[in-house]
Design a protein around this motif. Structure first.
Motif, PDB file in Angstrom:
ATOM      1  N   ASP A 364     -19.513  17.020  16.440  1.00 28.31           N
ATOM      2  CA  ASP A 364     -19.310  18.012  17.307  1.00 28.31           C
ATOM      3  C   ASP A 364     -19.552  17.671  18.941  1.00 28.31           C
ATOM      4  N   ASN A 365     -20.771  17.066  19.124  1.00 31.22           N
ATOM      5  CA  ASN A 365     -20.786  16.348  20.313  1.00 31.22           C
ATOM      6  C   ASN A 365     -19.957  15.401  20.901  1.00 31.22           C
ATOM      7  N   ALA A 366     -19.455  14.715  19.799  1.00 32.75           N
ATOM      8  CA  ALA A 366     -18.444  13.717  20.265  1.00 32.75           C
ATOM      9  C   ALA A 366     -17.197  14.379  20.592  1.00 32.75           C
ATOM     10  N   PHE A 367     -16.693  15.498  20.364  1.00 33.94           N
ATOM     11  CA  PHE A 367     -15.595  16.123  20.521  1.00 33.94           C
ATOM     12  C   PHE A 367     -15.970  17.051  21.859  1.00 33.94           C
ATOM     13  N   LYS A 368     -17.159  17.538  21.888  1.00 37.88           N
ATOM     14  CA  LYS A 368     -17.423  18.369  23.102  1.00 37.88           C
ATOM     15  C   LYS A 368     -17.467  17.731  24.186  1.00 37.88           C
ATOM     16  N   TYR A 369     -17.956  16.461  24.381  1.00 33.01           N
ATOM     17  CA  TYR A 369     -18.355  15.801  25.440  1.00 33.01           C
ATOM     18  C   TYR A 369     -17.274  14.615  25.779  1.00 33.01           C
ATOM     19  N   SER A 370     -16.289  14.741  24.995  1.00 29.46           N
ATOM     20  CA  SER A 370     -14.820  13.585  25.238  1.00 29.46           C
ATOM     21  C   SER A 370     -14.232  14.187  26.461  1.00 29.46           C
ATOM     22  N   ASP A 371     -13.072  13.259  26.839  1.00 30.82           N
ATOM     23  CA  ASP A 371     -12.234  13.570  27.733  1.00 30.82           C
ATOM     24  C   ASP A 371     -10.853  14.423  27.082  1.00 30.82           C
ATOM     25  N   ALA A 372     -10.075  14.711  27.787  1.00 32.37           N
ATOM     26  CA  ALA A 372      -9.139  15.358  27.243  1.00 32.37           C
ATOM     27  C   ALA A 372      -8.370  15.049  26.003  1.00 32.37           C
ATOM     28  N   ILE A 373      -8.184  13.725  26.084  1.00 39.30           N
ATOM     29  CA  ILE A 373      -7.722  12.876  24.947  1.00 39.30           C
ATOM     30  C   ILE A 373      -8.669  12.514  24.316  1.00 39.30           C
ATOM     31  N   ALA A 374      -9.519  13.250  23.233  1.00 37.05           N
ATOM     32  CA  ALA A 374     -10.524  12.394  22.403  1.00 37.05           C
ATOM     33  C   ALA A 374     -10.425  11.386  21.630  1.00 37.05           C
ATOM     34  N   LYS A 375     -10.972  10.255  21.730  1.00 40.66           N
ATOM     35  CA  LYS A 375     -10.726   8.945  21.060  1.00 40.66           C
ATOM     36  C   LYS A 375     -12.178   8.680  19.984  1.00 40.66           C
ATOM     37  N   LEU A 376     -12.277   9.035  18.852  1.00 42.74           N
ATOM     38  CA  LEU A 376     -13.339   8.709  18.145  1.00 42.74           C
ATOM     39  C   LEU A 376     -13.317   7.647  17.155  1.00 42.74           C
ATOM     40  N   GLU A 377     -14.461   7.108  16.968  1.00 44.36           N
ATOM     41  CA  GLU A 377     -14.318   5.985  15.924  1.00 44.36           C
ATOM     42  C   GLU A 377     -15.401   6.000  15.070  1.00 44.36           C
ATOM     43  N   ILE A 378     -15.463   6.120  13.734  1.00 40.71           N
ATOM     44  CA  ILE A 378     -16.545   6.415  12.655  1.00 40.71           C
ATOM     45  C   ILE A 378     -16.357   5.372  11.731  1.00 40.71           C
ATOM     46  N   LYS A 379     -17.516   4.310  11.762  1.00 41.66           N
ATOM     47  CA  LYS A 379     -17.373   3.132  10.843  1.00 41.66           C
ATOM     48  C   LYS A 379     -19.014   2.954  10.071  1.00 41.66           C
ATOM     49  N   ALA A 380     -18.965   2.573   9.020  1.00 36.10           N
ATOM     50  CA  ALA A 380     -20.275   2.151   8.298  1.00 36.10           C
ATOM     51  C   ALA A 380     -20.202   0.804   7.985  1.00 36.10           C
ATOM     52  N   ILE A 381     -21.274   0.111   8.183  1.00 41.60           N
ATOM     53  CA  ILE A 381     -21.670  -1.460   8.166  1.00 41.60           C
ATOM     54  C   ILE A 381     -22.804  -1.599   7.368  1.00 41.60           C
ATOM     55  N   ARG A 382     -22.609  -2.416   6.298  1.00 46.57           N
ATOM     56  CA  ARG A 382     -23.969  -2.837   5.544  1.00 46.57           C
ATOM     57  C   ARG A 382     -24.495  -4.028   6.110  1.00 46.57           C
ATOM     58  N   GLU A 383     -25.704  -4.191   6.552  1.00 43.98           N
ATOM     59  CA  GLU A 383     -26.365  -5.254   7.233  1.00 43.98           C
ATOM     60  C   GLU A 383     -27.645  -5.387   7.239  1.00 43.98           C
ATOM     61  N   GLN A 384     -28.231  -6.369   6.690  1.00 44.17           N
ATOM     62  CA  GLN A 384     -29.738  -6.558   6.602  1.00 44.17           C
ATOM     63  C   GLN A 384     -30.455  -5.548   5.698  1.00 44.17           C
ATOM     64  N   LYS A 385     -29.882  -5.238   4.675  1.00 45.82           N
ATOM     65  CA  LYS A 385     -30.386  -4.352   3.651  1.00 45.82           C
ATOM     66  C   LYS A 385     -30.336  -3.029   4.315  1.00 45.82           C
ATOM     67  N   GLN A 386     -29.274  -2.765   5.121  1.00 40.33           N
ATOM     68  CA  GLN A 386     -29.384  -1.527   5.607  1.00 40.33           C
ATOM     69  C   GLN A 386     -28.104  -0.717   5.777  1.00 40.33           C
ATOM     70  N   LEU A 387     -27.933   0.600   5.947  1.00 33.88           N
ATOM     71  CA  LEU A 387     -26.559   0.924   5.971  1.00 33.88           C
ATOM     72  C   LEU A 387     -26.471   1.495   7.535  1.00 33.88           C
ATOM     73  N   HIS A 388     -25.543   0.879   8.431  1.00 29.20           N
ATOM     74  CA  HIS A 388     -25.202   1.461   9.616  1.00 29.20           C
ATOM     75  C   HIS A 388     -24.054   2.278   9.766  1.00 29.20           C
ATOM     76  N   ILE A 389     -24.437   3.592  10.142  1.00 27.13           N
ATOM     77  CA  ILE A 389     -23.346   4.539  10.285  1.00 27.13           C
ATOM     78  C   ILE A 389     -23.164   4.841  11.934  1.00 27.13           C
ATOM     79  N   CYS A 390     -21.874   4.512  12.374  1.00 28.05           N
ATOM     80  CA  CYS A 390     -21.740   4.425  13.744  1.00 28.05           C
ATOM     81  C   CYS A 390     -20.484   5.381  14.050  1.00 28.05           C
ATOM     82  N   ILE A 391     -20.820   6.584  15.076  1.00 30.13           N
ATOM     83  CA  ILE A 391     -20.047   7.417  15.575  1.00 30.13           C
ATOM     84  C   ILE A 391     -19.822   7.211  17.145  1.00 30.13           C
ATOM     85  N   THR A 392     -18.860   6.675  17.764  1.00 25.38           N
ATOM     86  CA  THR A 392     -18.471   6.558  18.906  1.00 25.38           C
ATOM     87  C   THR A 392     -17.451   7.524  19.707  1.00 25.38           C
TER      88      THR A 392
END
Length: 460
Positions: A364-392
């Motif tokens: 919701d924040n990603a949409f709300k605070y993006s420019d007129a054309i919202a470009k989002l990226e969502i990814k998940a990475i397994r690294e060092q016995k951890q799961l990283h979920i990234c929302i840009t």
């Protein structure tokens, strides 16, 4: 709850004040003791000097023309007088040089030897010592009364009193000083004196220190009272907010139940599959919202106010896709584009209701605070016995000085935007409840990236 909290705070405040006042009292008592010891040392030193000065009369060479003058002859012995002893013995002391005497001083030994001579000639009088004392001790104004006594082998042979009656003298009294000075080399004679000081003789000199200490205690007490008042006001405000939110959440259950029933009814009557699917999706969201309200009410009633998880398998890619489609409808003017880099078979073991709420807040924040054309990226990475979920997002970014405050409750980096500053704080609570952490990377003009880091054990 409120009364118990402030009872504990009040007890703590009283204890702090007691410790503070006690420490100030102890400091004052030590200062007074130090002043008393300094005054006693000065008194003893002065009396010792006066006693030695008075003893000059006992061992000096008499001069009829100057009866009040003490003359000590130190003539050089003539050569023709070396065969006979012409000196006058003024005193004698035998000291073994094989064993050191503690605190030995030759000057004191000479003075003690001369005192022996003066005492033997009975030329030592307390009235002379008292006269010297009254005329030469500059701080005699501190003394209310005193008595002096000359003791020989435990028996008093001379004494005098000055000032009001001493009465029963207590050596341990803070206003009483006791002085004991052995006379001569054999300590056969002892000079003793007891002094009663005027009431609080040293407090007058410490008036500024006492005043500053008292002012410090008063200021600390006022500050603590103000702090308690401010805390009470803050807690009252928080309790009012809690009751208000709890009441509103409870009141919303009835209309939401009506909306849920109506949507189900409309979906059952709708003939077009696409509209029927939208109605059922809306009904499902209303059901989830009702469930969240039940959880909120449970939290309000709970004593520990903590999130209780009910973990279940959660397909991260599908849920992110559903949420993106939902927000794409809500933010139609954003013309959003989303790049999803998450494996389709990645299932995580989390509380579906809470974790969806966390993802929803971030998207919701990603949409709300993006420019007129919202470009989002969502990814998940397994690294060092951890799961990283990234929302840009492609928004305007968050200033560096505000990034540490962004997860505080009721804080908003952009005061012109709608919202109450609750979403990110609640999201952080959810992530922490899952034994994870959330962090932010943002640069002005280049968007923001939120990272949810979970332990690898959440992966099914």
């Amino acid at each position: 709850m409120k009364s118990k909290l402030f009872k504990r705070l009040s007890i703590m405040a009283v204890l702090v004040l007691v410790v503070l006042i006690g420490s100030q009292g102890l400091w004052l008592w030590r200062q007074l003791e130090q002043e008393k010891q300094t005054f006693t040392s000065k008194l003893e030193s002065t009396l010792q000097g006066m006693i030695n000065f008075h003893a000059l009369q006992g061992y000096s060479t008499p001069n009829p023309t100057k009866p009040d003058m003490a003359t000590v002859l130190m003539d050089e012995t003539a050569n023709e007088e070396t065969d006979k002893d012409t000196s006058v013995e003024l005193g004698r002391s035998e000291i073994s040089t094989k064993k050191y005497m503690p605190d030995f001083a030759l000057g004191k030994l000479i003075e003690a030897s001369f005192a022996d001579k003066s005492l033997e000639k009975e030329k030592f009088h307390l009235c002379i010592v008292d006269s010297l004392f009254q005329n030469n001790f500059h701080e005699i104004g501190r003394i209310r009364a005193y008595c002096m006594e000359l003791v020989k082998n435990g028996l008093s042979i001379d004494s005098l009193h000055q000032g009001k009656s001493m009465g029963k003298v207590s050596i341990n009294s803070p206003s009483t000083l006791h002085v004991r000075i052995p006379l001569g080399t054999k300590e056969t004679y002892i000079f003793t004196a007891d002094f009663q000081l005027k009431t609080f003789p040293f407090l007058r000199e410490m008036v500024y220190s006492i005043g500053i200490s008292a002012l410090a205690v008063i200021l600390v007490a006022v500050f603590m009272l103000w702090l308690l008042w401010a805390l009470q006001k803050q807690v009252a405000q928080l309790l009012w907010r809690e009751r208000a939110v709890s009441g509103m959440v409870h009141d919303l259950k009835t209309p939401l139940s009506y909306v849920y029933t109506l949507l189900d009814y409309l979906a059952s009557k709708e003939q077009q599959p696409a509209i029927q699917q939208q109605l059922r999706s809306a009904s499902s969201n209303v059901s989830k919202l009702t469930h969240k309200m039940e959880i909120l009410l449970t939290l309000f009633r709970a004593k520990k106010k903590k999130i209780v998880l009910e973990a279940a398998p959660f397909n991260l890619a599908q849920k992110c896709r559903d949420l993106f489609l939902e927000f794409e409808v809500v933010y139609q003017d954003k013309q959003a584009e989303c790049k999803l880099s998450i494996s389709e078979n990645l299932d995580i073991y989390v509380d579906p209701l809470y974790f969806e709420a966390a993802l929803r807040n971030l998207l919701d924040n990603a949409f709300k605070y993006s420019d007129a054309i919202a470009k989002l990226e969502i990814k998940a990475i397994r690294e060092q016995k951890q799961l990283h979920i990234c929302i840009t997002d492609s928004g305007k970014g968050i200033p560096q000085k505000e990034q540490r405050k962004i997860f505080q409750e009721f804080y908003r980096a952009d005061n012109n935007s709608k919202g109450h500053g609750i979403g990110l704080a609640f999201t952080q609570q959810i992530v922490k409840a899952h034994k994870g952490r959330i962090r932010l990377e943002s640069k002005l003009g280049k968007g923001s990236t939120f990272w949810i880091v979970l332990p690898e054990k959440v992966i099914v």
